[in-house]
Design a protein around this motif. Sequence first.
Motif, PDB file in Angstrom:
ATOM      1  N   PRO A  27       0.595  -0.115 -14.601  1.00 48.30           N
ATOM      2  CA  PRO A  27       1.297  -1.006 -15.529  1.00 48.30           C
ATOM      3  C   PRO A  27       1.662  -0.283 -16.820  1.00 48.30           C
ATOM      4  CG  PRO A  27      -1.009  -1.628 -15.329  1.00 48.30           C
ATOM      5  CD  PRO A  27      -0.762  -0.502 -14.382  1.00 48.30           C
ATOM      6  N   THR A  28       2.679  -0.773 -17.490  1.00 48.33           N
ATOM      7  CA  THR A  28       3.098  -0.179 -18.752  1.00 48.33           C
ATOM      8  C   THR A  28       2.026  -0.436 -19.805  1.00 48.33           C
ATOM      9  OG1 THR A  28       4.210  -2.178 -19.479  1.00 48.33           O
ATOM     10  CG2 THR A  28       5.519  -0.603 -18.194  1.00 48.33           C
ATOM     11  N   PRO A  29       2.005   0.319 -20.890  1.00 42.40           N
ATOM     12  CA  PRO A  29       1.006   0.087 -21.941  1.00 42.40           C
ATOM     13  C   PRO A  29       1.031  -1.340 -22.492  1.00 42.40           C
ATOM     14  CG  PRO A  29       2.076   2.192 -22.290  1.00 42.40           C
ATOM     15  CD  PRO A  29       2.795   1.518 -21.159  1.00 42.40           C
ATOM     16  N   GLU A  30       2.215  -1.930 -22.587  1.00 45.84           N
ATOM     17  CA  GLU A  30       2.316  -3.308 -23.079  1.00 45.84           C
ATOM     18  C   GLU A  30       1.665  -4.281 -22.103  1.00 45.84           C
ATOM     19  OE1 GLU A  30       2.751  -5.965 -25.854  1.00 45.84           O
ATOM     20  OE2 GLU A  30       3.396  -3.902 -26.155  1.00 45.84           O
ATOM     21  N   GLU A  31       1.888  -4.066 -20.806  1.00 42.23           N
ATOM     22  CA  GLU A  31       1.257  -4.913 -19.790  1.00 42.23           C
ATOM     23  C   GLU A  31      -0.261  -4.749 -19.810  1.00 42.23           C
ATOM     24  OE1 GLU A  31       3.192  -3.509 -16.289  1.00 42.23           O
ATOM     25  OE2 GLU A  31       4.798  -4.995 -16.405  1.00 42.23           O
ATOM     26  N   GLN A  32      -0.717  -3.504 -20.022  1.00 46.06           N
ATOM     27  CA  GLN A  32      -2.152  -3.240 -20.094  1.00 46.06           C
ATOM     28  C   GLN A  32      -2.780  -3.998 -21.250  1.00 46.06           C
ATOM     29  OE1 GLN A  32      -2.142   1.000 -20.461  1.00 46.06           O
ATOM     30  NE2 GLN A  32      -2.079   1.354 -18.258  1.00 46.06           N
ATOM     31  N   ARG A  33      -2.125  -3.981 -22.397  1.00 44.33           N
ATOM     32  CA  ARG A  33      -2.649  -4.693 -23.566  1.00 44.33           C
ATOM     33  C   ARG A  33      -2.693  -6.204 -23.317  1.00 44.33           C
ATOM     34  NH1 ARG A  33       0.623  -0.759 -25.958  1.00 44.33           N
ATOM     35  NH2 ARG A  33      -0.586   0.811 -27.043  1.00 44.33           N
ATOM     36  N   LYS A  34      -1.656  -6.733 -22.652  1.00 41.26           N
ATOM     37  CA  LYS A  34      -1.609  -8.162 -22.353  1.00 41.26           C
ATOM     38  C   LYS A  34      -2.749  -8.558 -21.418  1.00 41.26           C
ATOM     39  CE  LYS A  34       1.363 -11.775 -20.529  1.00 41.26           C
ATOM     40  NZ  LYS A  34       2.597 -12.092 -19.831  1.00 41.26           N
ATOM     41  N   ILE A  35      -2.989  -7.769 -20.389  1.00 44.39           N
ATOM     42  CA  ILE A  35      -4.081  -8.038 -19.447  1.00 44.39           C
ATOM     43  C   ILE A  35      -5.420  -8.003 -20.173  1.00 44.39           C
ATOM     44  CG2 ILE A  35      -5.312  -7.129 -17.444  1.00 44.39           C
ATOM     45  CD1 ILE A  35      -2.557  -6.078 -16.468  1.00 44.39           C
ATOM     46  N   LEU A  36      -5.592  -7.029 -21.056  1.00 41.22           N
ATOM     47  CA  LEU A  36      -6.842  -6.902 -21.800  1.00 41.22           C
ATOM     48  C   LEU A  36      -7.046  -8.087 -22.739  1.00 41.22           C
ATOM     49  CD1 LEU A  36      -9.283  -5.140 -22.235  1.00 41.22           C
ATOM     50  CD2 LEU A  36      -8.039  -3.923 -23.998  1.00 41.22           C
ATOM     51  N   ARG A  37      -5.980  -8.529 -23.427  1.00 43.44           N
ATOM     52  CA  ARG A  37      -6.090  -9.707 -24.302  1.00 43.44           C
ATOM     53  C   ARG A  37      -6.509 -10.942 -23.514  1.00 43.44           C
ATOM     54  NH1 ARG A  37      -0.541  -9.649 -26.908  1.00 43.44           N
ATOM     55  NH2 ARG A  37      -0.454  -7.802 -25.833  1.00 43.44           N
ATOM     56  N   GLU A  38      -5.935 -11.127 -22.343  1.00 40.81           N
ATOM     57  CA  GLU A  38      -6.292 -12.274 -21.511  1.00 40.81           C
ATOM     58  C   GLU A  38      -7.754 -12.198 -21.074  1.00 40.81           C
ATOM     59  OE1 GLU A  38      -3.513 -12.423 -18.318  1.00 40.81           O
ATOM     60  OE2 GLU A  38      -1.843 -12.999 -19.610  1.00 40.81           O
ATOM     61  N   ALA A  39      -8.219 -11.010 -20.744  1.00 40.97           N
ATOM     62  CA  ALA A  39      -9.611 -10.851 -20.339  1.00 40.97           C
ATOM     63  C   ALA A  39     -10.556 -11.151 -21.500  1.00 40.97           C
ATOM     64  CB  ALA A  39      -9.848  -9.428 -19.828  1.00 40.97           C
ATOM     65  N   GLN A  40     -10.163 -10.789 -22.704  1.00 44.42           N
ATOM     66  CA  GLN A  40     -10.999 -11.070 -23.872  1.00 44.42           C
ATOM     67  C   GLN A  40     -11.002 -12.554 -24.197  1.00 44.42           C
ATOM     68  OE1 GLN A  40      -9.081  -8.421 -26.604  1.00 44.42           O
ATOM     69  NE2 GLN A  40     -10.527  -6.761 -26.241  1.00 44.42           N
ATOM     70  N   ASN A  41      -9.895 -13.250 -23.986  1.00 45.00           N
ATOM     71  CA  ASN A  41      -9.801 -14.670 -24.294  1.00 45.00           C
ATOM     72  C   ASN A  41     -10.656 -15.529 -23.371  1.00 45.00           C
ATOM     73  OD1 ASN A  41      -8.144 -14.512 -26.526  1.00 45.00           O
ATOM     74  ND2 ASN A  41      -6.274 -14.593 -25.307  1.00 45.00           N
ATOM     75  N   VAL A  42     -10.972 -15.045 -22.188  1.00 43.90           N
ATOM     76  CA  VAL A  42     -11.784 -15.808 -21.247  1.00 43.90           C
ATOM     77  C   VAL A  42     -13.153 -16.119 -21.843  1.00 43.90           C
ATOM     78  CG1 VAL A  42     -12.969 -15.660 -19.018  1.00 43.90           C
ATOM     79  CG2 VAL A  42     -10.598 -14.955 -19.212  1.00 43.90           C
ATOM     80  N   ASN A  43     -13.679 -15.235 -22.644  1.00 43.21           N
ATOM     81  CA  ASN A  43     -15.033 -15.391 -23.183  1.00 43.21           C
ATOM     82  C   ASN A  43     -15.089 -16.195 -24.480  1.00 43.21           C
ATOM     83  OD1 ASN A  43     -16.131 -13.821 -21.103  1.00 43.21           O
ATOM     84  ND2 ASN A  43     -15.537 -11.960 -22.176  1.00 43.21           N
ATOM     85  N   ARG A  44     -13.971 -16.661 -24.970  1.00 38.69           N
ATOM     86  CA  ARG A  44     -13.964 -17.385 -26.244  1.00 38.69           C
ATOM     87  C   ARG A  44     -14.144 -18.871 -26.033  1.00 38.69           C
ATOM     88  NH1 ARG A  44      -9.144 -13.909 -28.872  1.00 38.69           N
ATOM     89  NH2 ARG A  44     -10.398 -12.092 -29.276  1.00 38.69           N
TER      90      ARG A  44
END
Length: 98
Positions: A27-44
């Motif tokens: 995935p592109t760096p932008e897609e990677q950042r989006k996936i990571l943000r979503e993974a972090q939001n799961v725990n909030r």
Amino acid sequence: MVKRKKLKRKVQAQSHSLNSLGTPQSPTPEEQRKILREAQNVNRGHPRKGETREELKQINVSCLASIGEQFTDLSLKTGRTKRALLEEAITHLIRKYA
């Protein structure tokens, strides 16, 4: 729980996607950042009624700057949070040396 399963499926689908030549497509760096943000939001947020969360204990560790940068890059490439990667690494070390 459902969000985590959907996120895992999404990450797996993206990591297993192939381009026309049959080689893995990253995935592109932008897609990677989006996936990571979503993974972090799961725990909030607050746990649902009747659910409890595991007790967390903070561990502060100093390391070389190059290791820290590589760890950040690994987190972006895999789409997993640093916490998840650290928990996996520590679990592996405990199994190996316990």
